[in-house]
Each structure stands twice: as C-alpha cells, then as structure tokens.
Design a protein around this motif. Structure first.
Motif, PDB file in Angstrom:
ATOM      1  N   ALA A 285      22.664  -1.066  65.549  1.00  0.00           N
ATOM      2  CA  ALA A 285      22.701   0.421  65.808  1.00  0.00           C
ATOM      3  C   ALA A 285      24.315  -0.028  66.014  1.00  0.00           C
ATOM      4  CB  ALA A 285      22.049   1.134  65.919  1.00  0.00           C
ATOM      5  N   LEU A 286      24.336  -0.530  67.736  1.00  0.00           N
ATOM      6  CA  LEU A 286      25.855  -0.917  68.351  1.00  0.00           C
ATOM      7  C   LEU A 286      26.243  -2.114  67.360  1.00  0.00           C
ATOM      8  CD1 LEU A 286      23.990  -0.732  71.704  1.00  0.00           C
ATOM      9  CD2 LEU A 286      25.589   1.100  71.189  1.00  0.00           C
ATOM     10  N   VAL A 287      26.289  -2.862  66.401  1.00  0.00           N
ATOM     11  CA  VAL A 287      26.916  -3.882  66.264  1.00  0.00           C
ATOM     12  C   VAL A 287      27.780  -3.211  64.858  1.00  0.00           C
ATOM     13  CG1 VAL A 287      27.531  -5.913  64.614  1.00  0.00           C
ATOM     14  CG2 VAL A 287      26.181  -5.787  66.751  1.00  0.00           C
ATOM     15  N   VAL A 288      26.577  -2.091  64.462  1.00  0.00           N
ATOM     16  CA  VAL A 288      27.046  -1.339  62.867  1.00  0.00           C
ATOM     17  C   VAL A 288      28.080  -0.580  63.454  1.00  0.00           C
ATOM     18  CG1 VAL A 288      26.511   0.636  61.271  1.00  0.00           C
ATOM     19  CG2 VAL A 288      24.819  -1.665  61.155  1.00  0.00           C
ATOM     20  N   ARG A 289      28.134   0.176  64.512  1.00  0.00           N
ATOM     21  CA  ARG A 289      29.063   1.270  64.788  1.00  0.00           C
ATOM     22  C   ARG A 289      30.290   0.389  65.254  1.00  0.00           C
ATOM     23  NH1 ARG A 289      28.019   5.004  71.063  1.00  0.00           N
ATOM     24  NH2 ARG A 289      29.793   5.648  71.339  1.00  0.00           N
ATOM     25  N   LEU A 290      30.066  -0.485  66.102  1.00  0.00           N
ATOM     26  CA  LEU A 290      31.737  -0.928  66.887  1.00  0.00           C
ATOM     27  C   LEU A 290      32.037  -1.628  64.674  1.00  0.00           C
ATOM     28  CD1 LEU A 290      33.207  -2.731  68.335  1.00  0.00           C
ATOM     29  CD2 LEU A 290      31.327  -5.323  67.778  1.00  0.00           C
ATOM     30  N   VAL A 291      31.390  -2.012  64.036  1.00  0.00           N
ATOM     31  CA  VAL A 291      32.168  -2.673  62.913  1.00  0.00           C
ATOM     32  C   VAL A 291      32.866  -1.273  62.117  1.00  0.00           C
ATOM     33  CG1 VAL A 291      32.204  -3.583  60.767  1.00  0.00           C
ATOM     34  CG2 VAL A 291      30.871  -5.333  62.946  1.00  0.00           C
ATOM     35  N   ALA A 292      32.477  -0.600  61.970  1.00  0.00           N
ATOM     36  CA  ALA A 292      32.603   0.656  61.173  1.00  0.00           C
ATOM     37  C   ALA A 292      34.185   1.721  62.262  1.00  0.00           C
ATOM     38  CB  ALA A 292      31.628   1.454  61.313  1.00  0.00           C
ATOM     39  N   ASN A 293      34.558   1.661  63.491  1.00  0.00           N
ATOM     40  CA  ASN A 293      35.018   2.166  64.341  1.00  0.00           C
ATOM     41  C   ASN A 293      36.517   1.313  63.813  1.00  0.00           C
ATOM     42  OD1 ASN A 293      33.371   4.171  64.818  1.00  0.00           O
ATOM     43  ND2 ASN A 293      32.513   3.276  66.812  1.00  0.00           N
ATOM     44  N   ILE A 294      36.347  -0.289  64.141  1.00  0.00           N
ATOM     45  CA  ILE A 294      37.142  -1.114  63.828  1.00  0.00           C
ATOM     46  C   ILE A 294      37.850  -0.771  62.489  1.00  0.00           C
ATOM     47  CG2 ILE A 294      37.836  -3.443  63.798  1.00  0.00           C
ATOM     48  CD1 ILE A 294      35.685  -3.661  66.772  1.00  0.00           C
ATOM     49  N   ASP A 295      36.772  -1.021  61.314  1.00  0.00           N
ATOM     50  CA  ASP A 295      37.248  -0.762  60.629  1.00  0.00           C
ATOM     51  C   ASP A 295      37.951   0.417  60.111  1.00  0.00           C
ATOM     52  OD1 ASP A 295      37.537  -1.993  58.240  1.00  0.00           O
ATOM     53  OD2 ASP A 295      36.425  -0.205  57.121  1.00  0.00           O
ATOM     54  N   ASP A 296      37.569   1.408  60.394  1.00  0.00           N
ATOM     55  CA  ASP A 296      37.835   3.068  60.447  1.00  0.00           C
ATOM     56  C   ASP A 296      39.619   2.943  61.678  1.00  0.00           C
ATOM     57  OD1 ASP A 296      36.337   4.272  59.429  1.00  0.00           O
ATOM     58  OD2 ASP A 296      35.405   5.052  60.948  1.00  0.00           O
ATOM     59  N   ARG A 297      39.839   2.934  62.074  1.00  0.00           N
ATOM     60  CA  ARG A 297      41.232   1.644  63.014  1.00  0.00           C
ATOM     61  C   ARG A 297      42.383   1.287  62.581  1.00  0.00           C
ATOM     62  NH1 ARG A 297      37.347   3.786  66.879  1.00  0.00           N
ATOM     63  NH2 ARG A 297      38.090   5.194  68.203  1.00  0.00           N
ATOM     64  N   LEU A 298      41.376   0.238  61.768  1.00  0.00           N
ATOM     65  CA  LEU A 298      42.275  -0.604  60.854  1.00  0.00           C
ATOM     66  C   LEU A 298      42.845  -0.505  58.864  1.00  0.00           C
ATOM     67  CD1 LEU A 298      40.818  -4.480  62.381  1.00  0.00           C
ATOM     68  CD2 LEU A 298      42.753  -3.054  63.060  1.00  0.00           C
ATOM     69  N   ASP A 299      41.831   1.227  59.425  1.00  0.00           N
ATOM     70  CA  ASP A 299      42.640   1.719  57.519  1.00  0.00           C
ATOM     71  C   ASP A 299      41.800   0.418  56.735  1.00  0.00           C
ATOM     72  OD1 ASP A 299      44.003   2.934  56.040  1.00  0.00           O
ATOM     73  OD2 ASP A 299      45.776   2.032  55.776  1.00  0.00           O
ATOM     74  N   HIS A 300      40.737   0.643  57.471  1.00  0.00           N
ATOM     75  CA  HIS A 300      39.575  -0.154  56.883  1.00  0.00           C
ATOM     76  C   HIS A 300      40.003  -1.968  56.230  1.00  0.00           C
ATOM     77  CE1 HIS A 300      37.058   3.476  56.100  1.00  0.00           C
ATOM     78  NE2 HIS A 300      38.908   5.210  56.458  1.00  0.00           N
ATOM     79  N   ALA A 301      39.955  -2.297  56.676  1.00  0.00           N
ATOM     80  CA  ALA A 301      40.605  -3.804  56.442  1.00  0.00           C
ATOM     81  C   ALA A 301      39.747  -4.163  56.536  1.00  0.00           C
ATOM     82  CB  ALA A 301      41.455  -4.086  57.643  1.00  0.00           C
ATOM     83  N   ILE A 302      38.277  -4.077  57.038  1.00  0.00           N
ATOM     84  CA  ILE A 302      37.407  -4.723  57.429  1.00  0.00           C
ATOM     85  C   ILE A 302      36.513  -4.975  55.985  1.00  0.00           C
ATOM     86  CG2 ILE A 302      35.455  -5.304  58.528  1.00  0.00           C
ATOM     87  CD1 ILE A 302      36.100  -4.897  60.746  1.00  0.00           C
ATOM     88  N   GLU A 303      36.704  -3.186  55.506  1.00  0.00           N
ATOM     89  CA  GLU A 303      36.129  -2.829  54.537  1.00  0.00           C
ATOM     90  C   GLU A 303      36.731  -3.820  52.939  1.00  0.00           C
ATOM     91  OE1 GLU A 303      35.151   0.787  51.120  1.00  0.00           O
ATOM     92  OE2 GLU A 303      35.660   1.516  53.593  1.00  0.00           O
ATOM     93  N   ARG A 304      37.805  -3.741  53.064  1.00  0.00           N
ATOM     94  CA  ARG A 304      39.114  -4.101  51.733  1.00  0.00           C
ATOM     95  C   ARG A 304      38.463  -5.766  51.659  1.00  0.00           C
ATOM     96  NH1 ARG A 304      42.731  -0.644  54.185  1.00  0.00           N
ATOM     97  NH2 ARG A 304      44.086  -2.701  55.326  1.00  0.00           N
ATOM     98  N   THR A 305      38.274  -6.674  53.305  1.00  0.00           N
ATOM     99  CA  THR A 305      38.597  -8.121  53.512  1.00  0.00           C
ATOM    100  C   THR A 305      36.773  -8.520  52.998  1.00  0.00           C
ATOM    101  OG1 THR A 305      38.170  -8.373  55.125  1.00  0.00           O
ATOM    102  CG2 THR A 305      40.340  -8.039  54.721  1.00  0.00           C
ATOM    103  N   SER A 306      35.973  -7.489  53.046  1.00  0.00           N
ATOM    104  CA  SER A 306      34.837  -8.029  53.429  1.00  0.00           C
ATOM    105  C   SER A 306      34.014  -7.459  51.933  1.00  0.00           C
ATOM    106  CB  SER A 306      34.262  -7.762  54.190  1.00  0.00           C
ATOM    107  OG  SER A 306      33.669  -6.251  54.345  1.00  0.00           O
ATOM    108  N   GLY A 307      34.362  -6.751  51.236  1.00  0.00           N
ATOM    109  CA  GLY A 307      33.808  -5.999  50.566  1.00  0.00           C
ATOM    110  C   GLY A 307      32.300  -5.159  50.896  1.00  0.00           C
ATOM    111  N   VAL A 308      32.024  -4.878  52.253  1.00  0.00           N
ATOM    112  CA  VAL A 308      31.455  -3.843  52.977  1.00  0.00           C
ATOM    113  C   VAL A 308      31.806  -2.884  53.349  1.00  0.00           C
ATOM    114  CG1 VAL A 308      29.739  -4.326  54.573  1.00  0.00           C
ATOM    115  CG2 VAL A 308      30.665  -6.448  53.844  1.00  0.00           C
TER     116      VAL A 308
END
Length: 181
Positions: free
Chosen positions: A144-167
C-alpha cells in the motif's frame, strides 16, 4: 588531491533515498535484465532491445511505437526494427491505431503472451523468495505504501512514470487512506 568523503544525502529520507536508488539501480541493471531474459527462455537470445520492448507490452497490452521508443530509450526508427524482429519471431503484431488510423499500435500475439507469462513468472518468483518470511500484514502495508509513493511521485511529475512504464497505479482516496495500514 583530497577526495570528498562526507555523504551527500542528509536529513529526512536520506537513508530512504539511498536504499531506493540502490534498489532501482540494481533491478534495472544489465545483469538482472539478462538473467531474466535467459531464465525465461526468451526466444531471441541476447536481443535486449526486443526483450525490453516485449516487457513494455506486459504492462501496456498495446502501444504506439513512439511510446515504446520513449519507454526503452531509443528512436522510433529503431523501434520499427525491433518490432520487425519480434514479428518475425511471431511474438508481436501490428494493427492500425483505433484512435488515429494514421498510426499503428503493437501488441502481443498468443505466442508473445506465452513468453510474457514466462517473464512474469521469473520476476514473480524472485519476489516470492524475498517476501516468503514476511507476515501478510507486513507485505500488505509495504504494498500500500509503495503504491501510494509511486502514485504521488507520478502525480508530481506530470505522469512521467505512467508514460514511461505504461503503468497507471490506483490513486489513494485521500492522504490518510493508508494511515490505517
């Protein structure tokens, strides 16, 4: 010449930052990638770009070559060559993009899905060993904490994690949604 020996990271999160960087660097290393490629029986031995592209399709299902180029760190013309190798091996296919008929999308074939399932199995087995002596509640809290961390980072980075990972990770309902975990 005197070499600097004081740590660069200090304060809140310093140990966390170091540990996270070590984890990401290690898991993204050539050695780990090559081990998974070999252990999964990837049908294009030694073809790391093809392996990385197929890995992206595990998370994306289908994707535009442009998105794949960004995700695996290469140019679109190189992605076309990689896709051709995967097509010849029967692992992927192309079709017109339903959202923009001028572009194409790439997706796994049935044979590609079988290879992808082997890759996931190899990766998952490593996690099984890591967490075999963890209590379910400890793992659930970490998850739960890792998912929250990554989602928060992704939100703050204008969804860069989602764009590069597809997740796209689920977003917590509120800032306190994992506090009871």
């Amino acid at each position: 010449m005197e070499l600097a020996s004081a740590p660069l990271l200090r304060g809140r999160g310093a140990d966390f930052s170091v540990a996270l960087q070590a984890l990401v660097t290690s898991m993204n290393s050539t050695a780990v990638r090559e081990a998974i490629l070999v252990q999964s029986g990837f049908p294009l031995p030694g073809d790391m770009p093809a392996f990385l592209l197929l890995n992206q399709l595990i998370y994306r299902t289908v994707a535009r070559p442009t998105d794949m180029a960004d995700a695996i760190g290469t140019g679109r013309s190189n992605v076309s060559k990689i896709v051709r190798r995967l097509e010849v091996a029967g692992l992927v296919g192309r079709m017109p993009d339903p959202e923009d008929g001028r572009q194409s999308i790439v997706g796994l074939t049935a044979a590609g899905r079988e290879v992808a399932e082997r890759i996931v199995a190899v990766s998952s087995s490593a996690y099984d060993v890591i967490f075999e002596d963890w209590a379910d509640t400890d793992f659930e809290q970490l998850e739960a904490l890792v998912v929250r961390l990554v989602a928060n980072i992704d939100d703050r980075l204008d969804h860069a994690i989602e764009r590069t990972s597809g997740v796209r990770l689920p977003r917590p309902v509120s800032a306190d949604s994992t506090s009871a975990v």
